[in-house]
Design an enzyme around this catalytic site. Structure first.
Site, PDB file in Angstrom:
ATOM      1  N   LYS A 260      -5.102   0.949 -12.200  1.00  0.00           N
ATOM      2  CA  LYS A 260      -4.538  -0.389 -12.013  1.00  0.00           C
ATOM      3  C   LYS A 260      -4.335  -1.055 -13.370  1.00  0.00           C
ATOM      4  O   LYS A 260      -3.337  -0.810 -14.019  1.00  0.00           O
ATOM      5  CB  LYS A 260      -5.411  -1.178 -11.044  1.00  0.00           C
ATOM      6  CG  LYS A 260      -5.354  -0.562  -9.631  1.00  0.00           C
ATOM      7  CD  LYS A 260      -6.114  -1.338  -8.610  1.00  0.00           C
ATOM      8  CE  LYS A 260      -5.822  -0.837  -7.197  1.00  0.00           C
ATOM      9  NZ  LYS A 260      -6.222   0.566  -6.939  1.00  0.00           N
TER      10      LYS A 260
ATOM     11  N   SER B  28      -8.968  -7.419  -2.953  1.00  0.00           N
ATOM     12  CA  SER B  28      -7.591  -7.118  -3.314  1.00  0.00           C
ATOM     13  C   SER B  28      -6.537  -7.730  -2.403  1.00  0.00           C
ATOM     14  O   SER B  28      -5.395  -7.891  -2.811  1.00  0.00           O
ATOM     15  CB  SER B  28      -7.390  -5.599  -3.341  1.00  0.00           C
ATOM     16  OG  SER B  28      -7.608  -5.036  -2.064  1.00  0.00           O
TER      17      SER B  28
ATOM     18  N   HIS C 262     -10.266  -4.290  -9.003  1.00  0.00           N
ATOM     19  CA  HIS C 262      -9.200  -5.281  -9.232  1.00  0.00           C
ATOM     20  C   HIS C 262      -9.608  -6.326 -10.272  1.00  0.00           C
ATOM     21  O   HIS C 262      -8.932  -7.343 -10.411  1.00  0.00           O
ATOM     22  CB  HIS C 262      -8.810  -5.943  -7.918  1.00  0.00           C
ATOM     23  CG  HIS C 262      -8.187  -4.987  -6.955  1.00  0.00           C
ATOM     24  ND1 HIS C 262      -6.851  -4.685  -6.941  1.00  0.00           N
ATOM     25  CD2 HIS C 262      -8.742  -4.218  -5.978  1.00  0.00           C
ATOM     26  CE1 HIS C 262      -6.603  -3.788  -6.002  1.00  0.00           C
ATOM     27  NE2 HIS C 262      -7.733  -3.490  -5.406  1.00  0.00           N
TER      28      HIS C 262
END
Length: 430
Positions: free
Chosen positions: A275, A216, A244
């Protein structure tokens, strides 16, 4: 006599020991002094964290309001992990409204005691399908899903050796530590070093290789197929953090593993729902039996209230939408490419990254905070400084996350502001 600092002014004064707060009893002063010393340390190192008080504008993100010093100002957010803006998507918001009207706000308990709603069951099935696994298990956050799963595996297989990439997330590191078993740290993405460590142990020794698909802070990728090759050769299980990557890569948003065609070779896939999916929570996907043992033994799962069905309904809508629609995935990659090119053209120190994450190196914690303060206060641009321990000392940076709704004008505005600040602070370029 000792030398101390006035905590308000920063001026040096003569004191006998630490400054005493006369509202605290002498018996508790020792504890208070320890707390102040810990705070002073992070401040002296330039890594004291200040939270930005913001409110996103529904339907207009990355525009938001910033609350500071009794005033409200308009800003643009450049550091959100709601990568695809699904937290603002009408499909997600509508599903959450519907669930709120139908079942109310909370889940009512732990998963074992009345907190397993039909939304939870449906979402776990959807996530298992997304990753081509037999089962999935929801957690209240991505951090908890890593910590609880990894530490539990160490306890149910006490002879297991954990092989962890040196750049793994704190949640994975904490899970390994809490498990209390043997561990080996291999150099980041270094397959030669990983193989060297694996060769120290016999085939019959239980092993788990832990890594991230997308790292990340640097935005680089793991060599997933190579790791799976080593795991198969050395009789090891694989654990991949897709936090991610999930939602952002692959034809259905299954992550980097799906994009690279190796998802089914990974034994345990962990992901987040906060996310790319834009809401909250974490999960693992794996075999039915492995998921069942985590469900049965992990205290971080057993003894906590389950996610609100309102949140789960929104996540479910987001996962289903992104399985069928690739437009947001394509747009974020295009936007990231446009931002990288603009930064490179301006000779700003953008770090090489093949992913949607765009890091810009500053290299000093104090300067990093000063840069982001000026961006926010003078230009209405919000970027959070990234300092140690999130990244190694000396690699402090801005971590930019362009989304599908960042326009060319917004990119130009950001780069112009950075250019001015870089010149004013005489920061290194290139």
């Amino acid at each position: 006599m000792g030398t101390g600092k006035d905590r308000e002014s920063g001026h040096t004064s003569e004191t006998v020991g630490p400054p005493r707060d006369h509202n605290i009893s002498p018996f508790k002063q020792l504890y208070h002094d320890a707390i102040l010393a810990a705070l002073d340390q992070v401040k002296d190192e330039g890594r004291y964290r200040v939270f930005a008080d913001i409110a996103r504008k529904k339907g207009n993100f990355p525009e938001a309001c910033h609350y500071a010093n009794g005033k409200v100002s308009d800003i643009k957010v450049w550091c959100s992990n709601d990568y695809l803006c699904m937290g603002q998507h009408p499909v997600v918001i509508e599903a959450m409204h519907k669930a709120l009207d139908e079942v109310g706000a909370g889940s009512g308990g732990t998963r074992n005691i009345s907190g397993t709603t039909h939304y939870h069951v449906e979402l776990e099935g959807e996530l298992a399908s997304l990753h081509h696994k037999e089962a999935a298990l929801l957690f209240t956050s991505g951090f908890i899903s890593n910590d609880a799963t990894i530490s539990t595996l160490a306890k149910v297989m006490p002879d297991i050796v954990m092989f962890s990439d040196a750049m793994n997330h704190a949640s994975m590191i904490d899970g390994i530590r809490r498990g209390g078993g043997k561990k080996e740290i291999f150099r980041h993405n270094d397959m030669g070093h990983l193989e060297e460590l694996l060769e120290k142990y016999p085939l019959e020794q239980p092993k788990l290789i832990l890594f991230e698909s997308v790292y990340s802070m640097d935005g680089d990728f793991a060599p997933i197929a190579d790791i799976c090759d080593l795991a198969e050769r050395h009789n090891a299980l694989t654990y991949m953090d897709e936090v991610h990557g999930v939602g952002l890569y692959g034809p259905h948003g299954g992550g980097l593993g799906e994009r690279d065609g190796v998802m089914q070779r990974v034994d345990i896939i962990e992901g987040t729902l906060a996310k790319a999916f834009g809401v909250m929570g974490g999960y693992i996907a794996s075999s039915k039996d492995l998921v069942d043992v985590i469900r049965s033994y992990a205290s971080g799962f057993i003894f906590t209230t389950s996610l609100s069905p309102v949140l789960v309904a929104g996540i479910l809508a987001s996962v289903r939408y992104l399985k069928e629609h690739g437009g947001e995935r394509a747009k974020i990659q295009e936007r990231a490419g446009a931002l990288k090119k603009a930064l490179e053209d301006a000779n700003l120190p953008v770090m090489v990254s093949p992913s949607h994450i765009v890091p810009v190196l500053v290299g000093d914690p104090v300067r990093c905070k000063e840069v982001t303060d000026r961006l926010l206060e003078e230009y209405g641009i919000y970027v959070q400084p990234i300092n140690y321990p999130t990244v190694p000392k000396g690699t402090e940076r801005l971590r930019l996350t362009p989304g599908p709704h960042h326009t060319d004008d917004m990119i130009a505005e950001l780069v112009d502001a950075l250019n001015t600040i870089w010149d004013d602070f005489e920061l290194p370029r290139g």
